[in-house]
Write a protein that holds these residues in place. Structure first.
Motif, mmCIF file in Angstrom:
data_model
loop_
_atom_site.group_PDB
_atom_site.id
_atom_site.type_symbol
_atom_site.label_atom_id
_atom_site.label_comp_id
_atom_site.label_asym_id
_atom_site.label_seq_id
_atom_site.Cartn_x
_atom_site.Cartn_y
_atom_site.Cartn_z
ATOM 1 N N ILE A 179 3.477 3.661 -11.563
ATOM 2 C CA ILE A 179 4.475 3.048 -10.675
ATOM 3 C C ILE A 179 4.651 3.972 -9.478
ATOM 4 O O ILE A 179 5.119 5.100 -9.606
ATOM 5 N N MET A 180 4.242 3.484 -8.312
ATOM 6 C CA MET A 180 4.233 4.305 -7.098
ATOM 7 C C MET A 180 5.509 4.146 -6.270
ATOM 8 O O MET A 180 5.859 5.047 -5.496
ATOM 9 N N TYR B 216 -3.278 3.523 -1.516
ATOM 10 C CA TYR B 216 -3.622 2.807 -2.746
ATOM 11 C C TYR B 216 -3.007 1.400 -2.713
ATOM 12 O O TYR B 216 -1.837 1.231 -2.349
ATOM 13 N N GLU B 217 -3.789 0.414 -3.109
ATOM 14 C CA GLU B 217 -3.245 -0.927 -3.245
ATOM 15 C C GLU B 217 -2.389 -1.001 -4.507
ATOM 16 O O GLU B 217 -2.823 -0.613 -5.590
ATOM 17 N N CYS B 218 -1.182 -1.491 -4.352
ATOM 18 C CA CYS B 218 -0.239 -1.548 -5.469
ATOM 19 C C CYS B 218 0.268 -2.974 -5.649
ATOM 20 O O CYS B 218 0.562 -3.672 -4.671
ATOM 21 N N LYS B 219 0.353 -3.410 -6.883
ATOM 22 C CA LYS B 219 0.829 -4.746 -7.222
ATOM 23 C C LYS B 219 2.302 -4.689 -7.626
ATOM 24 O O LYS B 219 2.799 -3.661 -8.095
ATOM 25 N N THR C 130 0.842 -1.194 0.000
ATOM 26 C CA THR C 130 0.000 0.000 0.000
ATOM 27 C C THR C 130 0.875 1.239 0.000
ATOM 28 O O THR C 130 1.807 1.352 0.808
ATOM 29 N N TYR D 271 6.204 -1.254 -7.550
ATOM 30 C CA TYR D 271 4.789 -1.442 -7.236
ATOM 31 C C TYR D 271 3.975 -0.406 -8.002
ATOM 32 O O TYR D 271 4.275 0.789 -7.954
ATOM 33 N N TYR D 272 2.965 -0.887 -8.706
ATOM 34 C CA TYR D 272 2.154 -0.025 -9.545
ATOM 35 C C TYR D 272 0.695 -0.093 -9.102
ATOM 36 O O TYR D 272 0.233 -1.066 -8.508
ATOM 37 N N CYS D 273 -0.024 0.978 -9.428
ATOM 38 C CA CYS D 273 -1.407 1.113 -8.972
ATOM 39 C C CYS D 273 -2.359 1.135 -10.163
ATOM 40 O O CYS D 273 -2.338 2.089 -10.951
ATOM 41 N N GLU D 274 -3.176 0.116 -10.288
ATOM 42 C CA GLU D 274 -4.128 0.046 -11.397
ATOM 43 C C GLU D 274 -5.249 1.075 -11.265
ATOM 44 O O GLU D 274 -5.904 1.415 -12.246
ATOM 45 N N GLU E 217 9.609 6.566 -3.908
ATOM 46 C CA GLU E 217 8.285 6.289 -3.343
ATOM 47 C C GLU E 217 7.418 7.533 -3.465
ATOM 48 O O GLU E 217 7.830 8.637 -3.076
#
Length: 318
Positions: free
Chosen positions: A224-225, A186-189, A182, A203-206, A237
């Motif tokens: 990309i967060m 935001y949830e990031c994959k 997170t 980690y990126y956020c859709e 970050e």
């Protein structure tokens, strides 16, 4: 107390580099009203008293003219951190960077420098001198991503000169991974890749459907967060989002030394390994480095090997 005493207790020493009056007058003729030089040597290696990093902080009394390329509609502020001491990981350099997004292009540059430029434009020469400590610039790197033209442009100031190179939009061979974090709520994959000598985890956020990111990163199905290399030497970050911006995307309207990526890093390395000598050679100016007692430090002009490498490690390859 001499320089050796301070080294023995591990205190960071600050040296001051002075431009002699004759050279200062030459600079005035070159339209640089005055330059304040602060030369810093960092000494974390107490046992060996080894200088790991030298830096010239150069403050000019005016801001170059700029030209507008586009208008952004989203802005993202990133905390950028990298190590200049990869032996003990005791010294980090930090800056706040801003990613500006527009339909035509994006720009990644120092948010610190943008604020410093704004302050200098409102100050008199006397006020600039009085507030010199507040006007220290951040990282002088600018990355322009022009996807329509299929190119990225990297410009950066080395000492007093601006350098610029262009390259085709680089390809990142992303591998999506089963990792979630997170950032700013935001949830990031997660995704990872190998790029120019470093292994990266990002980690990126859709939820933010922008295929962009800090530095040269791009190409994932969301902004990309966060990003960090495997050695934990470079990290980005996202710390702030403005989704309703309308700021101009600008570049300095200055003479650039057009170069290649390889030659740019070669020049940057020459500067970083011996900044005082580089300054004297490229400007004709004169720098005197002294210790706290006012004695000349004759070792300040000796080339030194860096205990860190640049974000793109393949620059040494032929």
């Amino acid at each position: 107390m001499g320089k050796d005493y301070f080294r023995s207790i591990g205190v960071v020493l600050c040296y001051f580099a002075f431009i002699n009056l004759k050279q200062l007058r030459v600079m005035i003729k070159r339209t640089i009203p005055f330059v304040i030089l602060c030369a810093i040597a960092l000494l974390p290696d107490i046992a060996n008293a080894k200088v790991l990093h030298r830096r010239l902080n150069i403050l000019q009394s005016s801001v170059p003219d700029s030209k507008s390329l586009a208008t952004d509609n989203m802005e993202f502020i990133y905390d950028f951190c990298y190590s200049v001491d990869t032996v003990s990981n005791s010294i980090d350099t930090r800056d706040k960077m801003m990613l500006q997004i527009s339909p035509e292009m994006s720009k990644f540059s120092s948010y610190t420098n943008m604020n410093v430029d704004s302050l200098i434009n409102t100050m008199s020469p006397d006020e600039i001198v009085a507030n010199a400590e507040k006007l220290v610039n951040g990282i002088p790197m600018i990355i322009l991503k022009d996807y329509a033209a299929g190119k990225f442009t990297h410009s950066e100031k080395i000492c007093l000169d601006w350098f610029k190179y262009e390259e085709p939009v680089p390809e990142f061979e992303w591998e999506l991974v089963d990792s979630v974090t997170t950032v700013l709520g935001y949830e990031c994959k997660g995704a990872r890749c190998s790029f120019r000598g470093r292994e990266w985890m990002v980690y990126y956020c859709e939820e933010i459907p922008v295929m962009d990111g800090p530095w040269k990163f791009h190409g994932l199905p969301g902004l990309i967060m966060a990003a960090r290399d495997a050695n934990k030497e470079y990290a980005f970050e996202c710390i702030s989002i403005n989704s309703h911006s309308s700021r101009d995307i600008t570049v300095y309207d200055v003479p650039y030394n057009n170069t290649t990526r390889k030659k740019f890093y070669d020049t940057l390395h020459r500067y970083d390994t011996n900044p005082f000598s580089y300054y004297q050679t490229t400007t004709g100016g004169s720098v005197t480095v002294t210790d706290e007692a006012g004695n000349p430090d004759l070792t300040a002009f000796d080339p030194m090997e860096l205990d860190y490498d640049y974000i793109e490690r393949d620059w040494r390859e032929k």
